[in-house]
Design a protein around this motif. Structure first.
Motif, PDB file in Angstrom:
ATOM      1  N   MET A   1      51.846  36.105  48.234  1.00 52.57           N
ATOM      2  CA  MET A   1      51.476  36.304  46.847  1.00 52.57           C
ATOM      3  C   MET A   1      50.281  35.427  46.462  1.00 52.57           C
ATOM      4  O   MET A   1      49.377  35.885  45.780  1.00 52.57           O
ATOM      5  CB  MET A   1      52.704  35.987  45.980  1.00 52.57           C
ATOM      6  CG  MET A   1      52.468  36.241  44.541  1.00 52.57           C
ATOM      7  SD  MET A   1      52.382  37.992  44.249  1.00 52.57           S
ATOM      8  CE  MET A   1      52.891  38.085  42.623  1.00 52.57           C
ATOM      9  N   LYS A   3      48.051  34.353  48.399  1.00 54.49           N
ATOM     10  CA  LYS A   3      46.873  34.863  49.108  1.00 54.49           C
ATOM     11  C   LYS A   3      46.164  35.929  48.266  1.00 54.49           C
ATOM     12  O   LYS A   3      44.932  35.949  48.168  1.00 54.49           O
ATOM     13  CB  LYS A   3      47.322  35.442  50.454  1.00 54.49           C
ATOM     14  CG  LYS A   3      46.209  35.991  51.286  1.00 54.49           C
ATOM     15  CD  LYS A   3      46.754  36.533  52.593  1.00 54.49           C
ATOM     16  CE  LYS A   3      45.671  37.204  53.390  1.00 54.49           C
ATOM     17  NZ  LYS A   3      46.193  37.793  54.626  1.00 54.49           N
ATOM     18  N   TYR A   4      46.929  36.817  47.634  1.00 55.46           N
ATOM     19  CA  TYR A   4      46.354  37.879  46.816  1.00 55.46           C
ATOM     20  C   TYR A   4      45.692  37.316  45.548  1.00 55.46           C
ATOM     21  O   TYR A   4      44.625  37.771  45.134  1.00 55.46           O
ATOM     22  CB  TYR A   4      47.417  38.918  46.440  1.00 55.46           C
ATOM     23  CG  TYR A   4      47.944  39.664  47.634  1.00 55.46           C
ATOM     24  CD1 TYR A   4      47.099  40.419  48.434  1.00 55.46           C
ATOM     25  CD2 TYR A   4      49.297  39.607  47.966  1.00 55.46           C
ATOM     26  CE1 TYR A   4      47.587  41.114  49.535  1.00 55.46           C
ATOM     27  CE2 TYR A   4      49.784  40.291  49.067  1.00 55.46           C
ATOM     28  CZ  TYR A   4      48.925  41.041  49.849  1.00 55.46           C
ATOM     29  OH  TYR A   4      49.392  41.721  50.930  1.00 55.46           O
ATOM     30  N   ILE A   5      46.312  36.333  44.967  1.00 51.53           N
ATOM     31  CA  ILE A   5      45.740  35.698  43.772  1.00 51.53           C
ATOM     32  C   ILE A   5      44.417  35.020  44.129  1.00 51.53           C
ATOM     33  O   ILE A   5      43.432  35.122  43.397  1.00 51.53           O
ATOM     34  CB  ILE A   5      46.742  34.694  43.147  1.00 51.53           C
ATOM     35  CG1 ILE A   5      47.940  35.451  42.591  1.00 51.53           C
ATOM     36  CG2 ILE A   5      46.069  33.868  42.056  1.00 51.53           C
ATOM     37  CD1 ILE A   5      49.060  34.561  42.066  1.00 51.53           C
ATOM     38  N   GLN A   7      42.404  35.881  46.563  1.00 47.93           N
ATOM     39  CA  GLN A   7      41.413  36.939  46.799  1.00 47.93           C
ATOM     40  C   GLN A   7      40.877  37.493  45.483  1.00 47.93           C
ATOM     41  O   GLN A   7      39.682  37.752  45.343  1.00 47.93           O
ATOM     42  CB  GLN A   7      42.031  38.067  47.632  1.00 47.93           C
ATOM     43  CG  GLN A   7      42.200  37.735  49.090  1.00 47.93           C
ATOM     44  CD  GLN A   7      42.842  38.873  49.873  1.00 47.93           C
ATOM     45  OE1 GLN A   7      43.559  39.705  49.308  1.00 47.93           O
ATOM     46  NE2 GLN A   7      42.595  38.891  51.182  1.00 47.93           N
ATOM     47  N   ILE A   8      41.747  37.682  44.515  1.00 44.38           N
ATOM     48  CA  ILE A   8      41.327  38.188  43.198  1.00 44.38           C
ATOM     49  C   ILE A   8      40.372  37.198  42.542  1.00 44.38           C
ATOM     50  O   ILE A   8      39.344  37.586  41.978  1.00 44.38           O
ATOM     51  CB  ILE A   8      42.557  38.458  42.301  1.00 44.38           C
ATOM     52  CG1 ILE A   8      43.336  39.662  42.840  1.00 44.38           C
ATOM     53  CG2 ILE A   8      42.132  38.694  40.858  1.00 44.38           C
ATOM     54  CD1 ILE A   8      44.660  39.891  42.152  1.00 44.38           C
TER      55      ILE A   8
END
Length: 139
Positions: A1, A3-5, A7-8
């Motif tokens: 989770m 990791k996605y934040i 990237q965003i």
């Protein structure tokens, strides 16, 4: 989770960075174009001084008074008087618009005066040369 934040956040930062760089390039291009239109040198300095003094550019003043050429002084005066009287508060007009009309006329007057001063030294210089050349011819 997480990791996605991350990237965003990185993608958002890149998008903002690109937008800022594009805006900066546009501002630099606009500034260079304005410098070319002002004429650069002493004439450009006088134009910039008049812009600061009256708070508007020559182009804006021409648009407000609906004038194309500064040589048509009668048209400038006619349009100024009409717009100034139409926007009189006593007649239900807008003081803000009336002041814009006044500032536009003031800006055009500054420009006309600057053009006359720019042309005046040339005429004085030519009239000074004429007597000297006549003196040389008579001797």
């Amino acid at each position: 989770m997480a990791k996605y934040i991350a990237q965003i956040i990185v993608l958002g930062g890149q998008a903002i960075g690109r937008a800022f760089a594009k805006a900066l390039k546009q501002e630099i291009a606009a500034s260079q174009e304005a410098a070319k239109r002002a004429g650069g040198g002493r004439q450009g300095d006088q134009s910039a001084e008049s812009n600061l003094r009256t708070g508007m550019t020559l182009e804006e003043a021409k648009q407000i008074l609906n004038v194309e050429d500064l040589k048509s002084v009668d048209c400038i005066v006619k349009n100024y008087e009409h717009l100034f009287n139409v926007n009189d508060r006593a007649k239900g007009g807008s003081f803000y618009l009336q002041s814009k009309v006044f500032r536009a006329k003031e800006r055009l007057d500054h420009e006309i005066k600057a053009q006359e001063q720019h042309q005046k030294p040339k005429h004085e210089h030519q009239s000074e040369e004429a007597p000297q050349s006549r003196a040389r011819q008579s001797s």
